[in-house]
Design a protein around this motif. Structure first.
Motif, PDB file in Angstrom:
ATOM      1  N   VAL A 209       0.838  -1.191   0.000  1.00 25.97           N
ATOM      2  CA  VAL A 209       0.000   0.000   0.000  1.00 25.97           C
ATOM      3  C   VAL A 209       0.874   1.241   0.000  1.00 25.97           C
ATOM      4  CG1 VAL A 209      -0.266   0.350   2.491  1.00 25.97           C
ATOM      5  CG2 VAL A 209      -2.125   0.975   0.984  1.00 25.97           C
ATOM      6  N   GLU A 210       0.359   2.282  -0.629  1.00 20.60           N
ATOM      7  CA  GLU A 210       1.098   3.527  -0.720  1.00 20.60           C
ATOM      8  C   GLU A 210       0.052   4.638  -0.638  1.00 20.60           C
ATOM      9  OE1 GLU A 210       3.688   5.029  -4.196  1.00 20.60           O
ATOM     10  OE2 GLU A 210       4.201   2.914  -3.894  1.00 20.60           O
ATOM     11  N   VAL A 211       0.224   5.537   0.292  1.00 20.61           N
ATOM     12  CA  VAL A 211      -0.744   6.631   0.409  1.00 20.61           C
ATOM     13  C   VAL A 211      -0.011   7.958   0.269  1.00 20.61           C
ATOM     14  CG1 VAL A 211      -2.492   7.745   1.858  1.00 20.61           C
ATOM     15  CG2 VAL A 211      -2.262   5.267   1.889  1.00 20.61           C
ATOM     16  N   HIS A 212      -0.451   8.766  -0.651  1.00 18.84           N
ATOM     17  CA  HIS A 212       0.136  10.073  -0.919  1.00 18.84           C
ATOM     18  C   HIS A 212      -0.139  11.012   0.269  1.00 18.84           C
ATOM     19  CE1 HIS A 212       0.799  13.882  -3.084  1.00 18.84           C
ATOM     20  NE2 HIS A 212       1.560  13.155  -3.889  1.00 18.84           N
ATOM     21  N   PRO A 213       0.830  11.877   0.609  1.00 20.64           N
ATOM     22  CA  PRO A 213       0.595  12.787   1.736  1.00 20.64           C
ATOM     23  C   PRO A 213      -0.612  13.715   1.550  1.00 20.64           C
ATOM     24  CG  PRO A 213       2.740  13.203   0.672  1.00 20.64           C
ATOM     25  CD  PRO A 213       2.220  11.940   0.108  1.00 20.64           C
ATOM     26  N   GLU A 214      -0.972  13.982   0.312  1.00 18.29           N
ATOM     27  CA  GLU A 214      -2.121  14.856   0.078  1.00 18.29           C
ATOM     28  C   GLU A 214      -3.431  14.073  -0.036  1.00 18.29           C
ATOM     29  OE1 GLU A 214      -1.494  17.717  -3.107  1.00 18.29           O
ATOM     30  OE2 GLU A 214       0.600  17.783  -2.486  1.00 18.29           O
ATOM     31  N   ALA A 215      -3.431  12.856   0.468  1.00 14.15           N
ATOM     32  CA  ALA A 215      -4.657  12.061   0.419  1.00 14.15           C
ATOM     33  C   ALA A 215      -5.137  11.810   1.838  1.00 14.15           C
ATOM     34  CB  ALA A 215      -4.384  10.737  -0.269  1.00 14.15           C
ATOM     35  N   SER A 216      -6.433  11.630   1.992  1.00 16.25           N
ATOM     36  CA  SER A 216      -6.925  11.302   3.320  1.00 16.25           C
ATOM     37  C   SER A 216      -7.582   9.927   3.322  1.00 16.25           C
ATOM     38  CB  SER A 216      -7.888  12.391   3.809  1.00 16.25           C
ATOM     39  OG  SER A 216      -9.212  11.990   3.651  1.00 16.25           O
ATOM     40  N   VAL A 217      -7.140   9.092   4.240  1.00 15.58           N
ATOM     41  CA  VAL A 217      -7.711   7.757   4.398  1.00 15.58           C
ATOM     42  C   VAL A 217      -8.122   7.635   5.854  1.00 15.58           C
ATOM     43  CG1 VAL A 217      -7.282   5.278   4.273  1.00 15.58           C
ATOM     44  CG2 VAL A 217      -6.265   6.788   2.570  1.00 15.58           C
ATOM     45  N   LYS A 218      -9.435   7.517   6.100  1.00 16.35           N
ATOM     46  CA  LYS A 218      -9.911   7.510   7.485  1.00 16.35           C
ATOM     47  C   LYS A 218      -9.526   6.242   8.226  1.00 16.35           C
ATOM     48  CE  LYS A 218     -13.608  10.826   7.633  1.00 16.35           C
ATOM     49  NZ  LYS A 218     -14.904  10.895   7.001  1.00 16.35           N
ATOM     50  N   GLU A 219      -9.696   5.120   7.538  1.00 10.99           N
ATOM     51  CA  GLU A 219      -9.470   3.847   8.207  1.00 10.99           C
ATOM     52  C   GLU A 219      -8.652   2.981   7.262  1.00 10.99           C
ATOM     53  OE1 GLU A 219     -12.509   0.826  10.418  1.00 10.99           O
ATOM     54  OE2 GLU A 219     -13.348   2.448   9.261  1.00 10.99           O
ATOM     55  N   GLN A 220      -7.564   2.440   7.740  1.00 13.15           N
ATOM     56  CA  GLN A 220      -6.713   1.629   6.871  1.00 13.15           C
ATOM     57  C   GLN A 220      -6.532   0.261   7.510  1.00 13.15           C
ATOM     58  OE1 GLN A 220      -3.420   3.843   5.286  1.00 13.15           O
ATOM     59  NE2 GLN A 220      -2.165   2.028   5.109  1.00 13.15           N
ATOM     60  N   ILE A 221      -6.988  -0.766   6.806  1.00 12.81           N
ATOM     61  CA  ILE A 221      -6.992  -2.095   7.406  1.00 12.81           C
ATOM     62  C   ILE A 221      -6.177  -3.062   6.563  1.00 12.81           C
ATOM     63  CG2 ILE A 221      -8.483  -4.034   8.067  1.00 12.81           C
ATOM     64  CD1 ILE A 221     -10.703  -1.744   8.252  1.00 12.81           C
ATOM     65  N   TYR A 222      -5.248  -3.730   7.227  1.00 15.21           N
ATOM     66  CA  TYR A 222      -4.434  -4.731   6.543  1.00 15.21           C
ATOM     67  C   TYR A 222      -5.070  -6.103   6.788  1.00 15.21           C
ATOM     68  CZ  TYR A 222      -0.418  -7.674   5.447  1.00 15.21           C
ATOM     69  OH  TYR A 222       0.403  -8.625   4.921  1.00 15.21           O
TER      70      TYR A 222
END
Lengths: 227, 211
Positions: A209-222
């Protein structure tokens, strides 16, 4: 009608005709077809309306098309505005412009430059969406999903009108998912890249997984049980 | 009777297939549209499948996709859901455990169960149904005859509509009825429903055994 005796249908100018089985259908101008059409190749330059289902090997269009029934085509090439009141199923679809589908849109390879409004499920083994306007789909599913803004958005950005160039979806599921400027409820996939401008409520993944700093992810589940 | 459902997430986990495969098979009509059941859950809308049907179908697809192309497979699987155009010889029916020898001997179209006799789907399907019930010990061989007769006479009239077969007893008398689903049935207290079978599910099972 026997196999060998299928006729071509050619329309130039403004006219209307009945549906049926044809070899090739070629419309230049404006035409309304009343009834189902079954043909080898359907090409339209201008404005065409089909009141019924369309089944063809190849659909190529420039301009405006509206189809009230189901569309089934192997290959679709188009520019302009395509509105389908029912569902569409294609193998190889490449389209620039606005695609509007009231039902499901199922395809093998789907490439769209422009906007999409899909009320049902958008499924593709490979989706390449380059947004140039507002995009919306209830559910997106498939193998390799790639959503980005088109390069042309840069002009909109200059005039501060790029805020509408966003994809809205309730659910996005894919094996390899890469999203930019997407607002989604749930994103689920193996390898997921969340790019700039994304707002994701819930992200579930079991690979990278890769999340950009300008993105918002409320809940991240592996999901480790699947990895 | 409530069917057991499986969520899309669980299905992928259990079978190891990818989203790409699942959607490809859906598009190719290998998995019928009706099996995609949308339900609300706490995370929003989720898709569920009838568990037994989908697991059986995916198993068939995975096992057969090396021998047949997806299009050929789709053709075989997607024929009219209730009355597929299939034929089998008596020998095949026995070998593939669709009908047992006892049933074939007694209710087969030819006497003495010649192995070469060709059965069409409407001919062998009733035999498969009673075979299931007989094997479960729920009906007697005589009652099987009643079922075969009913299915032969009534089933064709349903023209592919999904329906259930009910077999029930009261005071030692047995009878059967075919209802198109969904339907709720209420009996008086003395009635004991011996079996309720979904003919659609059974059709799928037979298809799975024959392809």
């Amino acid at each position: 009608m026997a196999e060998g005796t299928k006729q071509d249908l050619k329309v130039v100018g403004n006219s209307s005709c009945a549906g049926g089985q044809y070899r090739r259908v070629k419309i230049t101008g404006e035409c309304t077809i009343a009834g189902n059409v079954e043909c080898e190749k359907f090409s339209c330059t201008g404005d065409a309306t089909v009141h019924g289902n369309l089944q063809t090997e190849e659909l190529s269009m420039t301009g405006d098309m509206q189809i009230t029934g189901d569309v089934e085509a192997k290959k679709i090439r188009g520019k302009g505005d395509l509105a389908i009141d029912s569902r569409i199923c294609g193998e190889d679809v490449s389209f620039s412009g606005n695609l509007e589908v009231q039902g499901d849109c199922e395809s093998g390879f789907l490439e769209v430059y422009g906007g999409i409004q899909i009320q049902g499920l958008l499924s593709a083994e490979r989706l390449q969406l380059r947004m140039l306007g507002p995009c919306q789909a209830r559910e997106i599913g498939g193998g390799d999903l790639d959503v980005k803004r088109s390069k042309g958005t840069i002009w909109k950005q200059l005039f501060g009108q790029d805020s509408s160039v966003v994809l809205h979806a309730e659910l996005i599921e894919g094996d390899v998912v890469s999203l930019d400027y997407t607002k989604a409820g749930v994103v689920r996939g193996k390898d997921v890249v969340i790019g700039p401008g994304c707002e994701i409520e819930r992200l579930e993944y079991w690979g990278k997984v890769e999340v950009h700093p300008e993105a918002s992810v409320k809940e991240q589940i592996y999901l480790k049980e699947r990895a | 009777m409530e069917r057991e459902l499986i969520s899309k997430k669980e299905l992928l986990e259990l079978t190891g297939i990818s989203y790409g495969q699942l959607y490809r098979w859906k598009r190719k009509r290998l998995i019928p549209e009706e099996w995609f059941i949308r339900k609300s859950t706490f995370t929003g809308q989720e898709t569920f499948f009838p568990k037994e049907l989908i697991l059986g179908r995916i198993d068939q697809i995975i096992n057969k996709k090396d021998d047949l192309s997806l299009d050929e497979l789709a053709e075989k699987l997607s024929q009219s859901p209730l009355v597929p155009d299939m034929h089998a010889t008596a020998g095949e029916l026995l070998e593939r455990n669709i009908v047992s020898k006892v049933v074939l001997d007694r209710y087969g179209i030819t006497h003495g169960s010649e192995r070469g006799a060709v059965y069409s789907f409407p001919e062998f399907f009733p035999l498969f149904v009673i075979d299931q019930l007989l094997a479960a010990g729920e009906i007697s061989l005589e009652e099987g005859g009643l079922l075969v007769e009913t299915l032969n006479e009534q089933w064709q009239k349903l023209e592919g509509k999904p329906c259930d077969l009910l077999f029930f007893r009261k005071m030692g008398l047995s009878t059967c009825v075919i209802v198109s689903v969904p339907a709720e049935l209420h009996f008086d207290k003395g009635v004991k429903v011996v079996a309720r079978l979904s003919l659609l599910d059974l059709t799928e099972q037979v298809k799975g055994k024959l392809i």
